[in-house]
Design an enzyme around this catalytic site. Structure first.
Site, mmCIF file in Angstrom:
data_model
loop_
_atom_site.group_PDB
_atom_site.id
_atom_site.type_symbol
_atom_site.label_atom_id
_atom_site.label_comp_id
_atom_site.label_asym_id
_atom_site.label_seq_id
_atom_site.Cartn_x
_atom_site.Cartn_y
_atom_site.Cartn_z
ATOM 1 N N GLU A 160 0.873 -1.172 0.000
ATOM 2 C CA GLU A 160 0.000 0.000 0.000
ATOM 3 C C GLU A 160 0.911 1.223 0.000
ATOM 4 O O GLU A 160 1.154 1.834 1.033
ATOM 5 C CB GLU A 160 -0.930 -0.029 1.226
ATOM 6 C CG GLU A 160 -2.104 0.937 1.131
ATOM 7 C CD GLU A 160 -1.796 2.274 1.779
ATOM 8 O OE1 GLU A 160 -1.057 3.077 1.145
ATOM 9 O OE2 GLU A 160 -2.275 2.519 2.880
ATOM 10 N N GLU A 195 5.040 11.029 -0.245
ATOM 11 C CA GLU A 195 5.854 10.162 0.619
ATOM 12 C C GLU A 195 6.868 9.347 -0.167
ATOM 13 O O GLU A 195 7.735 8.708 0.398
ATOM 14 C CB GLU A 195 5.000 9.241 1.502
ATOM 15 C CG GLU A 195 4.117 10.002 2.476
ATOM 16 C CD GLU A 195 3.269 9.088 3.336
ATOM 17 O OE1 GLU A 195 3.153 7.879 3.015
ATOM 18 O OE2 GLU A 195 2.741 9.563 4.342
#
Length: 534
Positions: free
Chosen positions: A257, A266
């Protein structure tokens, strides 16, 4: 599970014109000498031996570096001595070759053996780190990585993701509906977190699952998996980064994920494709397989006013005797550099959306460093355009069922919400007018992106044949520092009314005073007839 045997390393030698110890500059160069690449007790080494003097220098190739001084002259240094673990260049030698061909062959062998020195680490205990500096550490600043892994090492944040039932339920369905992709297969869970996806894979019949997690959450994952004995013996938790660890076998399936806000925030997608290149077999599958970033221009007068009003604090000319107005422009720009993360009503979109596809099976790590998306829309209404709205979806391309996980406005809300880039200078568009622009994302070392957005309205109506841009607005955003608005979608009308003109401010005391005066005035008036009542 036992590690697979490594390919045997064949010893190779090179004749050198001379070699000298850099730590003893007074010592003259030895001539001739032999350089030998070899594997001793599982450690790949480069040794230099002088024929006459018997001098010998050995370097661990996992920590050695080679610098070229000239066509036939090099320096080889090591950041670790034989008796110390200090990370400094503690020894080195100067190497001279008799011709350029020998020097080129030596360089090629050095690179090949140095790569093999990393692979040699797989003979260590499963999950051991290689001795080379991490590729992750090269591109991500240490302070950002520390905060990132601290955040995901806390159970409360894992709970927040687990309680996103759209996210968790879609992953579960994608795995269970495609049991044939997992049954009897080796699976690697990239960024395993609590280990929930690893346990889904085990439930689907995976032969073995390697759950790779770099944060302290790895210890919690071990504990959680141990509490589920039905599949605990088929899951191995490895604490480390996918850029560093070694696995004893190739994976048939990668599951992860890795999505952040706007899909790429990120920068975990880079680790996902690195894991693909390092661990996945040629015909392996990736869950998820493809990602899409969706974009559409929007109009939201309420949000724009909210953003603009934040900076009004800095327009005060007498704040405890201090004039703050010098910083108003900077504050205004700062607030509009924050992308807005919230859930919004899809009726705010002023044009049909477009999307940019990212194929995780084909993308290279370097392709994520810069993402450039040309924009083109056709306005469906006459309005003031305030910016660009974005969301994403990912596809689990299973052999049995294809399932999408979407974060679109109007769909069930996820913990990703949607994101909107608000322009500090809105532009006006007419129905049918063409809107063009550019969404340019540049990765930075704080594990996020700088966003450059440009939206332009082209000529419309009779003058459209002449072409040209009528209005244009540009803004820069930092995806690392969003404004988390987190409000639920408001019941906006289809076409928003223009904001009312500022009215005179009243407080409750003023309203009560005016009411009292009105009552006194009415009591003092003579009734016009007997039936008049107050």
């Amino acid at each position: 599970m036992e590690a697979s045997p490594l390919k045997k390393l064949e010893q190779i030698e090179f004749t050198l014109d001379s070699v000298s110890d850099l730590s003893s500059p007074s010592v003259s160069s030895f001539s001739p000498a032999i350089a030998t690449f070899s594997c001793v007790d599982g450690v790949t080494e480069l040794g230099f031996l002088h024929f006459d003097a018997g001098e010998c220098f050995n370097f661990d190739l996992a920590s050695a570096q080679l610098f070229k001084l000239g066509p036939v002259q090099f320096i080889c240094v090591s950041d670790r001595s034989d008796s110390s673990e200090e990370k400094s260049f503690s020894k080195g030698v100067r190497i001279n070759f008799s011709n350029e061909k020998d020097s080129k062959d030596f360089c090629d062998s050095f690179e090949e053996w140095r790569k093999k020195a990393v692979v040699q680490g797989s003979s260590l205990e499963n999950g051991a780190l290689s001795s080379n500096k991490s590729k992750f550490d090269d591109k991500i600043e240490a302070s950002s990585a520390k905060m990132y892994f601290h955040y995901y090492g806390q159970l409360l944040h894992q709970q927040n993701m687990l309680q996103d039932y759209v996210r968790t339920g879609t992953y579960y369905a994608a795995v269970m509906e495609n049991r044939s992709d997992f049954a009897g297969r080796v699976v690697v869970d990239v960024g395993a977190g609590s280990g929930i996806l690893s346990m889904f894979a085990a439930q689907a019949g995976a032969k073995h699952v390697y759950a790779v997690e770099a944060s302290e959450m790895a210890e919690y994952a071990r504990k959680l998996i141990a509490g589920n004995p039905l599949f605990a013996d088929r899951i191995t938790v490895i604490k480390g980064k996918v850029e560093d660890i070694e696995l004893p076998e190739k994976a048939d399936v990668l599951i992860s994920e890795p999505m952040g806000t706007l899909l790429v925030n990120e920068r975990m997608l880079e680790s996902y494709v690195i894991a693909r290149d390092r661990f996945m077999s040629p015909n392996g599958k990736m869950f998820p397989t493809v990602g899409r970033i969706h974009m559409a221009p929007f109009s939201d007068e309420y949000l724009f006013i909210e953003m603009a009003n934040k900076a009004l604090f800095w327009q005060q000319q007498n704040y405890y005797g201090v004039d703050l107005t010098a910083l108003y422009g900077s504050a205004h720009q700062g607030y509009f550099s924050q992308p807005v993360v919230d859930a919004f009503d899809p009726r705010l979109l002023v044009a049909p959306p477009m999307f940019h596809t990212i194929d995780f099976t084909q993308m290279k790590e370097e392709d994520f460093y810069e993402i450039d998306v040309p924009l083109k829309f056709t306005a469906s209404m006459c309005t003031r355009l305030h910016g660009l709205a974005c969301w994403f979806d990912v596809l689990f391309d299973g052999s049995t069922v294809q399932r999408w996980l979407t974060t679109a406005p109007g769909a069930p809300t996820t913990h990703w919400y949607q994101i909107r880039c608000v322009l500090s200078q809105p532009i006006y568009v007419m129905a049918g007018q063409e809107i063009t622009g550019r969404l340019h994302l540049i990765a930075h070392s704080a594990q996020s992106y700088t966003i450059d957005l440009t939206l332009s309205a082209k000529m419309w109506g009779p003058g459209a044949s002449q072409g040209g841009i009528l209005q244009s607005s540009t803004c820069k955003f930092d995806l690392k520092e969003p404004y988390y608005r987190m409000s639920q979608p408001q019941a906006y009308p289809v076409a928003q009314e223009p904001p009312l003109q500022p009215q005179e401010q009243f407080n409750t005391q003023d309203m009560q005073t005016k009411t009292d005066e009105l009552e006194v005035e009415l009591l003092q008036q003579e009734p016009q007839n007997a039936s008049t009542q107050l």
